[in-house]
Design an enzyme around this catalytic site. Structure first.
Site, PDB file in Angstrom:
ATOM      1  CG  HIS A   1      -4.656   9.795  -9.426  1.00  0.00           C
ATOM      2  ND1 HIS A   1      -5.210  10.623  -8.330  1.00  0.00           N
ATOM      3  CD2 HIS A   1      -4.259  10.887 -10.262  1.00  0.00           C
ATOM      4  CE1 HIS A   1      -5.000  11.950  -8.445  1.00  0.00           C
ATOM      5  NE2 HIS A   1      -4.358  12.183  -9.573  1.00  0.00           N
TER       6      HIS A   1
ATOM      7  N   GLY B   1       0.825  -1.200  -0.111  1.00  0.00           N
ATOM      8  CA  GLY B   1       0.028   0.034  -0.014  1.00  0.00           C
ATOM      9  C   GLY B   1       0.700   1.221   0.030  1.00  0.00           C
TER      10      GLY B   1
ATOM     11  CG  HIS C   1     -32.815  18.850  -9.723  1.00  0.00           C
ATOM     12  ND1 HIS C   1     -32.133  19.877  -9.343  1.00  0.00           N
ATOM     13  CD2 HIS C   1     -33.788  18.797  -8.851  1.00  0.00           C
ATOM     14  CE1 HIS C   1     -32.692  20.577  -8.356  1.00  0.00           C
ATOM     15  NE2 HIS C   1     -33.914  20.091  -8.288  1.00  0.00           N
TER      16      HIS C   1
END
Ligand code: NAD
Length: 578
Positions: free
Chosen positions: A431, A147, A554
Protein backbone atom coordinates in the site's frame (compact mmCIF):
# COMPACT_ATOMS: atom_id res chain seq x y z
CA UNK A 1 11.59 36.12 30.75
CA UNK A 2 7.87 36.00 30.16
CA UNK A 3 5.93 32.84 29.23
CA UNK A 4 5.78 32.21 25.48
CA UNK A 5 2.39 31.08 24.19
CA UNK A 6 3.08 28.86 21.16
CA UNK A 7 1.06 27.44 18.29
CA UNK A 8 0.18 23.91 19.50
CA UNK A 9 0.46 20.80 17.33
CA UNK A 10 -3.06 19.45 17.20
CA UNK A 11 -2.35 16.39 15.14
CA UNK A 12 0.59 14.46 13.73
CA UNK A 13 0.18 16.04 10.31
CA UNK A 14 -0.38 19.65 11.43
CA UNK A 15 2.39 21.98 10.31
CA UNK A 16 0.76 25.37 10.87
CA UNK A 17 -2.44 26.99 12.11
CA UNK A 18 -4.26 30.28 11.52
CA UNK A 19 -5.01 32.73 14.31
CA UNK A 20 -8.78 33.12 13.99
CA UNK A 21 -9.70 35.17 17.09
CA UNK A 22 -7.92 36.70 20.09
CA UNK A 23 -10.14 36.07 23.13
CA UNK A 24 -7.86 38.19 25.37
CA UNK A 25 -6.29 41.47 24.41
CA UNK A 26 -2.96 43.01 25.38
CA UNK A 27 -3.08 44.18 29.01
CA UNK A 28 -5.70 41.63 30.11
CA UNK A 29 -5.09 39.58 33.24
CA UNK A 30 -4.60 35.88 32.46
CA UNK A 31 -5.02 32.84 34.73
CA UNK A 32 -3.77 29.29 34.10
CA UNK A 33 -6.31 27.52 31.90
CA UNK A 34 -7.80 30.75 30.47
CA UNK A 35 -8.60 30.61 26.76
CA UNK A 36 -6.35 33.19 25.11
CA UNK A 37 -6.81 32.65 21.40
CA UNK A 38 -8.71 30.51 18.92
CA UNK A 39 -6.83 28.89 16.10
CA UNK A 40 -8.00 27.02 13.05
CA UNK A 41 -6.42 24.51 10.74
CA UNK A 42 -7.91 23.24 7.52
CA UNK A 43 -9.60 20.60 9.64
CA UNK A 44 -10.54 22.02 13.02
CA UNK A 45 -10.90 25.03 15.32
CA UNK A 46 -9.35 24.86 18.74
CA UNK A 47 -8.89 27.06 21.79
CA UNK A 48 -5.39 27.70 23.09
CA UNK A 49 -5.18 28.05 26.84
CA UNK A 50 -2.50 29.65 28.99
CA UNK A 51 -0.26 27.56 31.18
CA UNK A 52 0.97 30.68 33.01
CA UNK A 53 -0.56 33.42 35.13
CA UNK A 54 0.06 37.14 34.56
CA UNK A 55 -0.79 39.76 32.00
CA UNK A 56 -1.06 39.32 28.26
CA UNK A 57 1.98 41.47 27.52
CA UNK A 58 2.32 41.17 23.77
CA UNK A 59 0.39 39.65 20.90
CA UNK A 60 2.88 38.55 18.23
CA UNK A 61 0.61 36.98 15.61
CA UNK A 62 -2.44 38.91 14.42
CA UNK A 63 -5.85 37.51 13.48
CA UNK A 64 -5.58 35.90 10.05
CA UNK A 65 -1.84 35.16 10.40
CA UNK A 66 -0.60 31.63 9.61
CA UNK A 67 1.82 30.48 12.30
CA UNK A 68 3.94 27.32 12.18
CA UNK A 69 3.60 24.74 14.96
CA UNK A 70 5.63 25.95 17.98
CA UNK A 71 5.74 29.48 16.49
CA UNK A 72 5.15 32.32 18.99
CA UNK A 73 1.59 33.56 19.38
CA UNK A 74 1.97 35.86 22.39
CA UNK A 75 3.88 36.59 25.60
CA UNK A 76 2.39 36.41 29.10
CA UNK A 77 4.17 37.66 32.24
CA UNK A 78 4.48 40.41 34.81
CA UNK A 79 4.13 43.98 33.52
CA UNK A 80 7.59 45.20 32.45
CA UNK A 81 9.00 41.67 32.07
CA UNK A 82 11.20 41.03 29.01
CA UNK A 83 9.50 39.43 26.02
CA UNK A 84 10.81 38.04 22.76
CA UNK A 85 9.24 39.71 19.78
CA UNK A 86 10.18 37.80 16.71
CA UNK A 87 7.52 37.46 14.08
CA UNK A 88 6.60 33.83 13.46
CA UNK A 89 9.03 32.01 11.19
CA UNK A 90 7.54 30.69 7.98
CA UNK A 91 6.58 27.01 8.08
CA UNK A 92 9.61 24.85 7.28
CA UNK A 93 9.56 22.85 4.08
CA UNK A 94 9.43 19.09 4.62
CA UNK A 95 12.87 17.52 4.89
CA UNK A 96 14.07 15.85 1.70
CA UNK A 97 17.35 14.02 1.13
CA UNK A 98 18.31 16.45 -1.64
CA UNK A 99 16.81 19.42 -3.40
CA UNK A 100 14.06 18.41 -5.83
CA UNK A 101 15.33 18.27 -9.36
CA UNK A 102 14.27 21.21 -11.53
CA UNK A 103 11.62 20.54 -14.15
CA UNK A 104 13.23 19.02 -17.24
CA UNK A 105 11.29 20.87 -19.88
CA UNK A 106 8.47 23.38 -20.19
CA UNK A 107 5.09 21.83 -19.38
CA UNK A 108 3.41 19.95 -22.21
CA UNK A 109 -0.35 19.48 -22.56
CA UNK A 110 -1.40 16.37 -20.57
CA UNK A 111 -2.45 14.39 -23.65
CA UNK A 112 1.03 14.78 -25.20
CA UNK A 113 2.89 13.49 -22.18
CA UNK A 114 4.55 10.11 -22.50
CA UNK A 115 5.36 8.14 -19.37
CA UNK A 116 7.25 4.85 -19.02
CA UNK A 117 6.68 2.86 -15.84
CA UNK A 118 9.28 0.17 -15.14
CA UNK A 119 7.60 -2.59 -13.15
CA UNK A 120 3.94 -3.62 -12.96
CA UNK A 121 3.56 -4.33 -9.23
CA UNK A 122 1.25 -2.45 -6.84
CA UNK A 123 3.43 0.65 -7.21
CA UNK A 124 3.85 0.58 -10.98
CA UNK A 125 0.39 -0.49 -12.08
CA UNK A 126 -1.33 2.06 -9.82
CA UNK A 127 0.99 4.84 -11.04
CA UNK A 128 0.27 3.84 -14.64
CA UNK A 129 -3.50 3.91 -14.21
CA UNK A 130 -3.46 7.24 -12.34
CA UNK A 131 -1.25 8.86 -14.99
CA UNK A 132 -3.48 7.50 -17.77
CA UNK A 133 -6.57 8.88 -15.98
CA UNK A 134 -4.86 12.27 -16.05
CA UNK A 135 -4.38 12.02 -19.79
CA UNK A 136 -0.83 10.67 -20.24
CA UNK A 137 0.22 8.05 -22.78
CA UNK A 138 1.56 5.35 -20.50
CA UNK A 139 3.68 2.28 -21.23
CA UNK A 140 4.49 -0.26 -18.52
CA UNK A 141 7.58 -2.38 -19.01
CA UNK A 142 7.29 -5.64 -17.07
CA UNK A 143 9.65 -8.61 -17.36
CA UNK A 144 7.53 -11.15 -15.54
CA UNK A 145 3.89 -10.85 -14.47
CA UNK A 146 1.61 -7.95 -13.64
CA UNK A 147 0.85 -7.56 -9.94
CA UNK A 148 4.50 -7.98 -8.89
CA UNK A 149 5.49 -9.61 -5.61
CA UNK A 150 2.27 -8.67 -3.82
CA UNK A 151 -0.17 -10.46 -6.08
CA UNK A 152 2.03 -13.33 -7.27
CA UNK A 153 4.49 -14.32 -4.53
CA UNK A 154 3.80 -12.04 -1.55
CA UNK A 155 0.84 -10.52 0.26
CA UNK A 156 -2.06 -12.16 -1.55
CA UNK A 157 -0.64 -15.72 -1.73
CA UNK A 158 0.42 -15.54 1.94
CA UNK A 159 -3.04 -14.38 2.97
CA UNK A 160 -4.56 -17.26 0.97
CA UNK A 161 -2.50 -19.78 2.93
CA UNK A 162 -3.33 -17.99 6.17
CA UNK A 163 -7.03 -18.09 5.44
CA UNK A 164 -6.95 -21.86 4.83
CA UNK A 165 -4.92 -22.21 8.03
CA UNK A 166 -7.35 -20.05 10.02
CA UNK A 167 -10.29 -22.14 8.89
CA UNK A 168 -8.62 -25.40 9.90
CA UNK A 169 -7.58 -23.89 13.19
CA UNK A 170 -11.03 -22.48 13.96
CA UNK A 171 -12.72 -25.80 13.26
CA UNK A 172 -10.22 -27.73 15.35
CA UNK A 173 -9.74 -25.27 18.21
CA UNK A 174 -12.99 -23.33 18.42
CA UNK A 175 -15.36 -25.84 16.83
CA UNK A 176 -16.08 -28.00 19.88
CA UNK A 177 -16.70 -24.92 22.06
CA UNK A 178 -19.08 -23.23 19.65
CA UNK A 179 -21.04 -26.34 18.77
CA UNK A 180 -19.47 -27.21 15.44
CA UNK A 181 -18.40 -30.84 15.43
CA UNK A 182 -16.51 -31.89 12.32
CA UNK A 183 -14.68 -35.15 12.09
CA UNK A 184 -11.84 -35.95 9.76
CA UNK A 185 -10.74 -32.34 9.18
CA UNK A 186 -7.59 -32.49 7.12
CA UNK A 187 -5.46 -30.17 5.05
CA UNK A 188 -5.38 -30.92 1.33
CA UNK A 189 -2.14 -29.05 0.81
CA UNK A 190 -1.93 -29.26 -3.02
CA UNK A 191 -5.45 -27.77 -3.09
CA UNK A 192 -4.35 -24.97 -0.72
CA UNK A 193 -1.63 -24.08 -3.24
CA UNK A 194 -4.02 -24.45 -6.21
CA UNK A 195 -6.56 -22.12 -4.61
CA UNK A 196 -3.81 -19.57 -3.94
CA UNK A 197 -2.72 -19.74 -7.60
CA UNK A 198 -6.29 -19.21 -8.78
CA UNK A 199 -6.74 -16.10 -6.62
CA UNK A 200 -3.46 -14.63 -7.88
CA UNK A 201 -4.48 -15.33 -11.47
CA UNK A 202 -7.86 -13.64 -11.03
CA UNK A 203 -6.28 -10.54 -9.57
CA UNK A 204 -3.47 -10.24 -12.10
CA UNK A 205 -5.82 -10.68 -15.03
CA UNK A 206 -7.93 -7.95 -13.42
CA UNK A 207 -4.96 -5.60 -13.78
CA UNK A 208 -4.64 -6.50 -17.46
CA UNK A 209 -8.31 -5.54 -17.79
CA UNK A 210 -7.75 -2.24 -16.00
CA UNK A 211 -4.84 -1.48 -18.34
CA UNK A 212 -7.12 -2.06 -21.32
CA UNK A 213 -9.83 0.13 -19.83
CA UNK A 214 -7.34 2.96 -19.19
CA UNK A 215 -5.43 2.45 -22.47
CA UNK A 216 -2.17 1.65 -20.69
CA UNK A 217 0.25 -0.17 -23.02
CA UNK A 218 2.39 -3.05 -21.77
CA UNK A 219 5.76 -4.16 -23.06
CA UNK A 220 7.03 -7.58 -21.97
CA UNK A 221 10.69 -7.03 -21.30
CA UNK A 222 13.44 -5.94 -18.93
CA UNK A 223 14.56 -2.30 -18.82
CA UNK A 224 17.88 -0.80 -17.84
CA UNK A 225 19.25 2.73 -17.98
CA UNK A 226 21.78 3.53 -20.68
CA UNK A 227 21.89 7.26 -19.86
CA UNK A 228 20.01 9.62 -17.54
CA UNK A 229 16.36 9.44 -18.61
CA UNK A 230 17.07 6.86 -21.32
CA UNK A 231 16.21 3.16 -21.12
CA UNK A 232 17.14 0.13 -23.14
CA UNK A 233 14.47 -2.56 -23.06
CA UNK A 234 15.29 -6.17 -23.82
CA UNK A 235 11.98 -7.56 -25.00
CA UNK A 236 10.57 -11.04 -24.55
CA UNK A 237 10.78 -11.59 -28.34
CA UNK A 238 14.56 -11.13 -28.18
CA UNK A 239 14.69 -7.62 -29.67
CA UNK A 240 16.06 -4.56 -27.90
CA UNK A 241 14.60 -1.06 -28.04
CA UNK A 242 15.83 2.25 -26.66
CA UNK A 243 13.01 4.15 -24.98
CA UNK A 244 12.67 7.69 -23.65
CA UNK A 245 9.69 9.62 -22.37
CA UNK A 246 8.72 12.85 -20.67
CA UNK A 247 8.92 10.97 -17.39
CA UNK A 248 10.05 7.56 -16.18
CA UNK A 249 8.74 5.94 -13.00
CA UNK A 250 10.98 3.23 -11.57
CA UNK A 251 8.90 0.67 -9.66
CA UNK A 252 11.01 -2.47 -9.70
CA UNK A 253 10.26 -3.58 -6.13
CA UNK A 254 12.43 -5.81 -3.98
CA UNK A 255 13.73 -9.37 -3.83
CA UNK A 256 14.44 -11.73 -0.94
CA UNK A 257 17.86 -11.20 0.58
CA UNK A 258 19.96 -14.35 0.80
CA UNK A 259 22.49 -14.06 3.64
CA UNK A 260 26.01 -15.39 3.17
CA UNK A 261 25.49 -18.28 5.59
CA UNK A 262 27.83 -21.21 4.78
CA UNK A 263 25.98 -24.26 3.43
CA UNK A 264 22.69 -22.38 2.84
CA UNK A 265 22.74 -21.80 -0.90
CA UNK A 266 23.82 -25.34 -1.66
CA UNK A 267 20.99 -26.96 0.30
CA UNK A 268 17.82 -27.43 -1.79
CA UNK A 269 15.75 -27.69 1.41
CA UNK A 270 16.56 -24.07 2.26
CA UNK A 271 13.81 -21.99 0.68
CA UNK A 272 12.73 -18.36 0.65
CA UNK A 273 9.18 -17.00 0.90
CA UNK A 274 8.58 -17.69 -2.80
CA UNK A 275 9.54 -21.32 -2.27
CA UNK A 276 7.38 -21.55 0.85
CA UNK A 277 4.37 -20.41 -1.17
CA UNK A 278 4.69 -23.15 -3.75
CA UNK A 279 5.69 -26.31 -1.90
CA UNK A 280 4.20 -29.48 -3.30
CA UNK A 281 3.96 -31.28 0.02
CA UNK A 282 3.30 -30.09 3.56
CA UNK A 283 6.59 -30.39 5.47
CA UNK A 284 6.52 -32.07 8.89
CA UNK A 285 9.02 -29.58 10.29
CA UNK A 286 10.40 -26.17 9.37
CA UNK A 287 13.12 -23.95 10.82
CA UNK A 288 12.40 -20.29 10.16
CA UNK A 289 15.45 -18.03 10.05
CA UNK A 290 14.34 -14.50 10.98
CA UNK A 291 11.42 -13.49 13.22
CA UNK A 292 10.33 -10.61 10.99
CA UNK A 293 6.97 -10.20 9.27
CA UNK A 294 7.58 -12.68 6.45
CA UNK A 295 9.01 -15.39 8.70
CA UNK A 296 6.25 -15.15 11.31
CA UNK A 297 3.31 -14.89 8.89
CA UNK A 298 4.38 -18.02 7.02
CA UNK A 299 5.29 -19.73 10.28
CA UNK A 300 1.73 -19.10 11.56
CA UNK A 301 0.22 -20.61 8.41
CA UNK A 302 2.40 -23.71 8.47
CA UNK A 303 2.00 -24.16 12.24
CA UNK A 304 -1.78 -24.20 11.78
CA UNK A 305 -1.43 -26.79 8.99
CA UNK A 306 0.47 -28.98 11.47
CA UNK A 307 4.12 -28.30 10.61
CA UNK A 308 6.43 -28.16 13.65
CA UNK A 309 7.93 -24.65 13.60
CA UNK A 310 11.21 -23.55 15.17
CA UNK A 311 12.11 -19.86 14.79
CA UNK A 312 15.68 -18.64 15.16
CA UNK A 313 16.29 -14.89 15.41
CA UNK A 314 19.57 -13.02 15.80
CA UNK A 315 18.10 -10.14 17.84
CA UNK A 316 16.62 -10.22 21.33
CA UNK A 317 13.17 -9.14 20.12
CA UNK A 318 10.67 -9.69 17.32
CA UNK A 319 8.48 -7.43 15.21
CA UNK A 320 10.09 -4.13 16.30
CA UNK A 321 7.60 -2.15 14.20
CA UNK A 322 4.77 -3.08 16.57
CA UNK A 323 3.99 -1.53 19.95
CA UNK A 324 5.46 -3.74 22.71
CA UNK A 325 2.03 -4.59 24.16
CA UNK A 326 0.95 -6.08 20.83
CA UNK A 327 4.11 -8.12 20.37
CA UNK A 328 3.65 -9.72 23.81
CA UNK A 329 0.12 -10.91 22.97
CA UNK A 330 1.15 -12.12 19.50
CA UNK A 331 4.16 -14.08 20.74
CA UNK A 332 2.14 -15.69 23.56
CA UNK A 333 -0.42 -16.89 21.00
CA UNK A 334 2.20 -18.23 18.61
CA UNK A 335 3.79 -20.17 21.49
CA UNK A 336 0.35 -21.59 22.29
CA UNK A 337 0.18 -22.78 18.68
CA UNK A 338 3.30 -24.84 19.40
CA UNK A 339 5.87 -22.58 17.76
CA UNK A 340 9.29 -22.52 19.40
CA UNK A 341 11.29 -19.28 19.52
CA UNK A 342 15.03 -18.95 19.91
CA UNK A 343 16.07 -15.31 20.27
CA UNK A 344 19.65 -14.00 20.26
CA UNK A 345 20.46 -17.08 18.24
CA UNK A 346 22.23 -16.03 15.00
CA UNK A 347 22.72 -18.72 12.39
CA UNK A 348 26.33 -19.80 11.84
CA UNK A 349 25.99 -22.40 9.11
CA UNK A 350 23.67 -24.92 7.53
CA UNK A 351 24.69 -28.57 7.38
CA UNK A 352 23.34 -31.53 5.44
CA UNK A 353 20.90 -33.76 7.28
CA UNK A 354 18.93 -36.88 6.45
CA UNK A 355 15.81 -35.00 7.63
CA UNK A 356 16.38 -32.07 5.26
CA UNK A 357 18.77 -29.50 6.71
CA UNK A 358 20.50 -28.75 10.01
CA UNK A 359 20.71 -25.11 11.09
CA UNK A 360 23.58 -24.45 13.46
CA UNK A 361 23.28 -21.31 15.61
CA UNK A 362 25.17 -19.68 18.46
CA UNK A 363 22.86 -19.12 21.45
CA UNK A 364 23.13 -16.28 23.96
CA UNK A 365 25.42 -18.32 26.21
CA UNK A 366 27.81 -18.58 23.25
CA UNK A 367 27.16 -22.31 22.77
CA UNK A 368 26.41 -23.97 19.44
CA UNK A 369 22.87 -25.31 19.13
CA UNK A 370 21.43 -27.14 16.13
CA UNK A 371 17.91 -27.43 14.76
CA UNK A 372 16.99 -30.02 12.14
CA UNK A 373 13.98 -29.78 9.87
CA UNK A 374 12.59 -30.92 6.54
CA UNK A 375 12.60 -27.32 5.25
CA UNK A 376 14.41 -24.14 6.27
CA UNK A 377 12.64 -20.88 5.48
CA UNK A 378 15.07 -17.98 5.07
CA UNK A 379 13.30 -14.70 5.88
CA UNK A 380 15.97 -12.19 6.79
CA UNK A 381 14.73 -9.17 4.84
CA UNK A 382 14.32 -7.94 1.29
CA UNK A 383 16.58 -5.74 -0.79
CA UNK A 384 15.88 -3.30 -3.59
CA UNK A 385 15.53 -5.00 -6.95
CA UNK A 386 17.66 -2.55 -8.93
CA UNK A 387 20.83 -4.49 -9.79
CA UNK A 388 19.75 -4.99 -13.43
CA UNK A 389 18.72 -1.32 -13.84
CA UNK A 390 22.26 0.09 -14.04
CA UNK A 391 21.58 3.01 -11.70
CA UNK A 392 25.08 4.36 -12.43
CA UNK A 393 24.32 4.73 -16.12
CA UNK A 394 21.05 6.43 -15.17
CA UNK A 395 22.97 8.64 -12.68
CA UNK A 396 20.37 7.94 -10.00
CA UNK A 397 21.50 8.69 -6.44
CA UNK A 398 21.13 5.55 -4.36
CA UNK A 399 22.24 3.83 -1.20
CA UNK A 400 23.27 0.23 -1.91
CA UNK A 401 20.68 0.02 -4.65
CA UNK A 402 17.84 1.79 -2.83
CA UNK A 403 16.99 4.87 -4.87
CA UNK A 404 16.92 8.23 -3.07
CA UNK A 405 13.73 10.22 -3.54
CA UNK A 406 12.04 13.25 -2.02
CA UNK A 407 8.41 13.28 -0.88
CA UNK A 408 7.25 14.02 -4.44
CA UNK A 409 8.96 10.76 -5.44
CA UNK A 410 11.48 12.69 -7.57
CA UNK A 411 14.94 11.16 -7.90
CA UNK A 412 18.18 13.06 -8.43
CA UNK A 413 17.53 13.05 -12.20
CA UNK A 414 14.91 15.46 -13.60
CA UNK A 415 11.95 13.55 -15.01
CA UNK A 416 12.85 10.27 -13.31
CA UNK A 417 10.72 9.16 -10.36
CA UNK A 418 10.98 6.09 -8.13
CA UNK A 419 8.38 4.43 -5.92
CA UNK A 420 7.80 1.40 -3.70
CA UNK A 421 10.22 -1.16 -2.28
CA UNK A 422 13.13 0.03 -4.45
CA UNK A 423 13.32 3.49 -2.80
CA UNK A 424 15.28 4.37 0.31
CA UNK A 425 13.90 5.21 3.72
CA UNK A 426 10.33 3.94 3.63
CA UNK A 427 8.42 0.81 4.62
CA UNK A 428 8.47 -1.96 2.01
CA UNK A 429 4.71 -2.42 1.81
CA UNK A 430 2.34 -2.78 -1.11
CA UNK A 431 0.00 0.00 0.00
CA UNK A 432 3.00 2.30 0.49
CA UNK A 433 4.08 1.63 -3.10
CA UNK A 434 0.56 2.30 -4.43
CA UNK A 435 0.31 5.59 -2.49
CA UNK A 436 3.72 6.63 -3.84
CA UNK A 437 2.61 5.65 -7.35
CA UNK A 438 -0.32 8.05 -7.25
CA UNK A 439 1.93 10.81 -5.88
CA UNK A 440 4.47 10.33 -8.68
CA UNK A 441 1.81 10.22 -11.41
CA UNK A 442 0.13 13.38 -10.14
CA UNK A 443 3.37 15.34 -9.86
CA UNK A 444 4.31 14.36 -13.41
CA UNK A 445 0.90 15.48 -14.61
CA UNK A 446 1.19 18.87 -12.92
CA UNK A 447 -0.83 18.21 -9.75
CA UNK A 448 1.46 18.81 -6.78
CA UNK A 449 1.30 15.85 -4.40
CA UNK A 450 3.42 14.73 -1.45
CA UNK A 451 3.82 11.28 0.08
CA UNK A 452 2.99 11.47 3.78
CA UNK A 453 3.82 8.35 5.73
CA UNK A 454 2.07 9.42 8.92
CA UNK A 455 -1.10 7.65 7.82
CA UNK A 456 0.71 4.56 6.55
CA UNK A 457 -0.46 1.53 8.52
CA UNK A 458 1.59 -1.57 9.26
CA UNK A 459 -0.36 -4.81 9.15
CA UNK A 460 1.05 -8.10 10.36
CA UNK A 461 -0.94 -11.19 9.52
CA UNK A 462 0.14 -13.32 12.42
CA UNK A 463 -2.38 -15.06 14.65
CA UNK A 464 -4.20 -12.99 15.89
CA UNK A 465 -3.75 -10.20 13.34
CA UNK A 466 -1.93 -7.04 14.42
CA UNK A 467 -1.95 -3.56 12.94
CA UNK A 468 -0.46 -0.25 13.82
CA UNK A 469 -0.46 3.35 12.63
CA UNK A 470 1.27 6.45 13.96
CA UNK A 471 3.58 6.47 16.95
CA UNK A 472 4.12 3.57 19.32
CA UNK A 473 4.40 4.24 23.05
CA UNK A 474 8.12 3.52 22.78
CA UNK A 475 8.46 6.23 20.08
CA UNK A 476 6.46 8.76 22.15
CA UNK A 477 8.88 8.21 25.04
CA UNK A 478 11.92 8.56 22.77
CA UNK A 479 10.53 11.84 21.39
CA UNK A 480 9.72 13.17 24.86
CA UNK A 481 6.05 13.71 24.00
CA UNK A 482 3.40 14.23 26.67
CA UNK A 483 0.82 11.56 25.90
CA UNK A 484 -2.00 9.54 27.37
CA UNK A 485 -3.01 5.97 26.58
CA UNK A 486 -6.39 4.30 26.32
CA UNK A 487 -6.68 0.51 26.16
CA UNK A 488 -9.62 -1.74 25.61
CA UNK A 489 -9.36 -5.53 25.84
CA UNK A 490 -11.01 -7.55 23.07
CA UNK A 491 -12.30 -9.83 25.84
CA UNK A 492 -14.78 -7.04 26.72
CA UNK A 493 -16.05 -6.72 23.13
CA UNK A 494 -18.95 -9.01 22.26
CA UNK A 495 -18.03 -9.55 18.61
CA UNK A 496 -14.38 -10.27 19.37
CA UNK A 497 -15.45 -12.71 22.04
CA UNK A 498 -17.53 -14.54 19.44
CA UNK A 499 -14.82 -14.42 16.76
CA UNK A 500 -11.70 -15.50 18.63
CA UNK A 501 -12.58 -15.84 22.29
CA UNK A 502 -11.68 -12.20 22.94
CA UNK A 503 -7.93 -12.36 22.50
CA UNK A 504 -6.27 -9.01 21.86
CA UNK A 505 -6.38 -5.33 22.70
CA UNK A 506 -6.91 -1.89 21.14
CA UNK A 507 -4.50 0.76 22.31
CA UNK A 508 -4.85 4.43 21.45
CA UNK A 509 -2.15 6.97 22.14
CA UNK A 510 -3.16 10.64 22.20
CA UNK A 511 -1.57 13.99 23.06
CA UNK A 512 -1.95 14.66 26.79
CA UNK A 513 -3.33 18.18 26.48
CA UNK A 514 -5.45 18.23 23.34
CA UNK A 515 -6.18 14.53 22.89
CA UNK A 516 -4.98 14.50 19.26
CA UNK A 517 -4.50 10.94 18.03
CA UNK A 518 -0.80 10.06 17.86
CA UNK A 519 -1.00 6.32 17.37
CA UNK A 520 -3.38 3.37 17.18
CA UNK A 521 -2.35 -0.20 17.80
CA UNK A 522 -4.58 -3.21 17.51
CA UNK A 523 -4.15 -6.93 17.94
CA UNK A 524 -7.15 -9.19 17.64
CA UNK A 525 -9.81 -10.17 15.14
CA UNK A 526 -10.15 -7.80 12.15
CA UNK A 527 -7.19 -5.69 13.35
CA UNK A 528 -5.90 -5.16 9.82
CA UNK A 529 -9.30 -3.82 8.71
CA UNK A 530 -9.90 -1.74 11.84
CA UNK A 531 -6.63 0.14 11.47
CA UNK A 532 -8.11 2.24 8.65
CA UNK A 533 -10.03 4.19 11.30
CA UNK A 534 -6.76 5.02 13.03
CA UNK A 535 -5.13 6.11 9.77
CA UNK A 536 -8.11 8.33 8.98
CA UNK A 537 -8.06 9.81 12.48
CA UNK A 538 -4.37 10.70 12.18
CA UNK A 539 -4.76 12.00 8.63
CA UNK A 540 -7.66 14.21 9.65
CA UNK A 541 -5.92 15.35 12.86
CA UNK A 542 -8.76 13.98 14.92
CA UNK A 543 -8.95 13.98 18.68
CA UNK A 544 -10.24 11.40 21.16
CA UNK A 545 -13.43 13.47 21.46
CA UNK A 546 -14.16 13.10 17.77
CA UNK A 547 -13.79 9.31 17.90
CA UNK A 548 -15.99 9.24 21.01
CA UNK A 549 -18.59 11.41 19.29
CA UNK A 550 -18.83 8.92 16.41
CA UNK A 551 -21.38 6.16 16.94
CA UNK A 552 -19.78 2.78 16.23
CA UNK A 553 -22.16 0.02 15.18
CA UNK A 554 -23.05 -2.87 17.47
CA UNK A 555 -22.09 -5.64 17.64
CA UNK A 556 -18.79 -5.04 15.88
CA UNK A 557 -15.14 -5.09 16.81
CA UNK A 558 -15.07 -1.36 15.90
CA UNK A 559 -16.73 -0.63 19.24
CA UNK A 560 -13.41 -1.49 20.84
CA UNK A 561 -11.87 1.52 19.06
CA UNK A 562 -14.35 3.95 20.62
CA UNK A 563 -14.03 2.28 24.02
CA UNK A 564 -10.23 2.65 23.89
CA UNK A 565 -10.72 6.38 23.19
CA UNK A 566 -13.16 6.56 26.12
CA UNK A 567 -10.68 4.75 28.35
CA UNK A 568 -8.00 7.33 27.51
CA UNK A 569 -10.39 9.94 28.91
CA UNK A 570 -11.17 7.74 31.93
CA UNK A 571 -14.77 7.28 30.88
CA UNK A 572 -14.86 3.77 29.41
CA UNK A 573 -18.18 2.04 29.96
CA UNK A 574 -17.22 -1.60 29.49
CA UNK A 575 -13.85 -1.79 31.23
CA UNK A 576 -12.03 -0.34 34.19
CA UNK A 577 -10.76 3.24 33.94
CA UNK A 578 -7.77 2.64 36.19
P1 NAD B 1 12.58 -8.22 8.41
O1 NAD B 1 13.74 -7.32 8.26
O2 NAD B 1 11.29 -7.68 8.89
O3 NAD B 1 12.99 -9.43 9.41
C1 NAD B 1 14.12 -10.23 9.22
C2 NAD B 1 14.61 -10.76 10.57
O4 NAD B 1 15.67 -11.67 10.33
C3 NAD B 1 15.16 -9.67 11.48
O5 NAD B 1 14.51 -9.72 12.72
C4 NAD B 1 16.65 -10.05 11.60
O6 NAD B 1 17.20 -9.73 12.86
C5 NAD B 1 16.64 -11.55 11.37
N1 NAD B 1 17.92 -12.10 10.90
C6 NAD B 1 18.74 -11.58 9.95
N2 NAD B 1 19.83 -12.38 9.78
C7 NAD B 1 19.70 -13.43 10.64
C8 NAD B 1 20.49 -14.58 10.95
N3 NAD B 1 21.65 -14.82 10.31
N4 NAD B 1 20.07 -15.44 11.91
C9 NAD B 1 18.89 -15.21 12.55
N5 NAD B 1 18.11 -14.13 12.31
C10 NAD B 1 18.49 -13.25 11.36
O7 NAD B 1 12.41 -8.94 7.01
P2 NAD B 1 11.26 -9.83 6.39
O8 NAD B 1 10.41 -10.45 7.42
O9 NAD B 1 12.00 -10.74 5.47
O10 NAD B 1 10.39 -8.80 5.58
C11 NAD B 1 10.96 -8.04 4.52
C12 NAD B 1 10.13 -6.84 4.16
O11 NAD B 1 8.88 -7.23 3.62
C13 NAD B 1 9.86 -5.97 5.35
O12 NAD B 1 10.12 -4.63 5.02
C14 NAD B 1 8.40 -6.17 5.61
O13 NAD B 1 7.80 -5.00 6.13
C15 NAD B 1 7.83 -6.52 4.24
N6 NAD B 1 6.65 -7.38 4.39
C16 NAD B 1 5.54 -6.87 4.97
C17 NAD B 1 4.43 -7.66 5.16
C18 NAD B 1 3.21 -7.09 5.80
O14 NAD B 1 3.13 -5.90 5.98
N7 NAD B 1 2.24 -7.87 6.21
C19 NAD B 1 4.46 -8.99 4.78
C20 NAD B 1 5.61 -9.46 4.21
C21 NAD B 1 6.70 -8.65 4.02
Amino acid sequence: MAYELKMPQLGLTMEEGTVSKWVKKEGDAVKVGDVIVEITTDKLTNEVVSEAEGTLLKIVAQEGDDVPVKGTLAWIGKPGEAVGGAAPAPAAAPAVPFAPAPAAAPAKPAGDKKIIVVGGGPGGYVAAIRAAQLGAKVTVVEREHLGGTCLNIGCIPTKCLLHSAELVNDIKEQGPDIGVKVSGVEVDFPQVIKHKNEISKKLTSGIAGLFKMNKVAKVDGEAKFVAPGKLSVKKADGSTEEMTADAIIVATGSINAIPPIPGLKENPNCIDSTGALSLEKLPKSMVVIGAGVIGLELACAYAAFGTKITVVEALDHMLPMLDGDLTKIGVAHMKKMGMEFNLECPVQRVEKSSVGAKVVCKNKEGKEVAFEAEKVLVAVGRRANTAMLDLDAGKLDNDRGRIKVNDKMETSVPGVYAIGDCVMGYAQLAHTASAMGEVAAENIMGIEAHYDQKTNPTCVYIEPEAASVGLTEEQCKEQGLAYKVGKFPMAANGKALILNGGEGVVKIIAGKEYGEILGMHIIGPRATDLIAEGALAIGEEMTLDEIIATIHSHPTVTEAMREAALQAEKRAIHTSNK
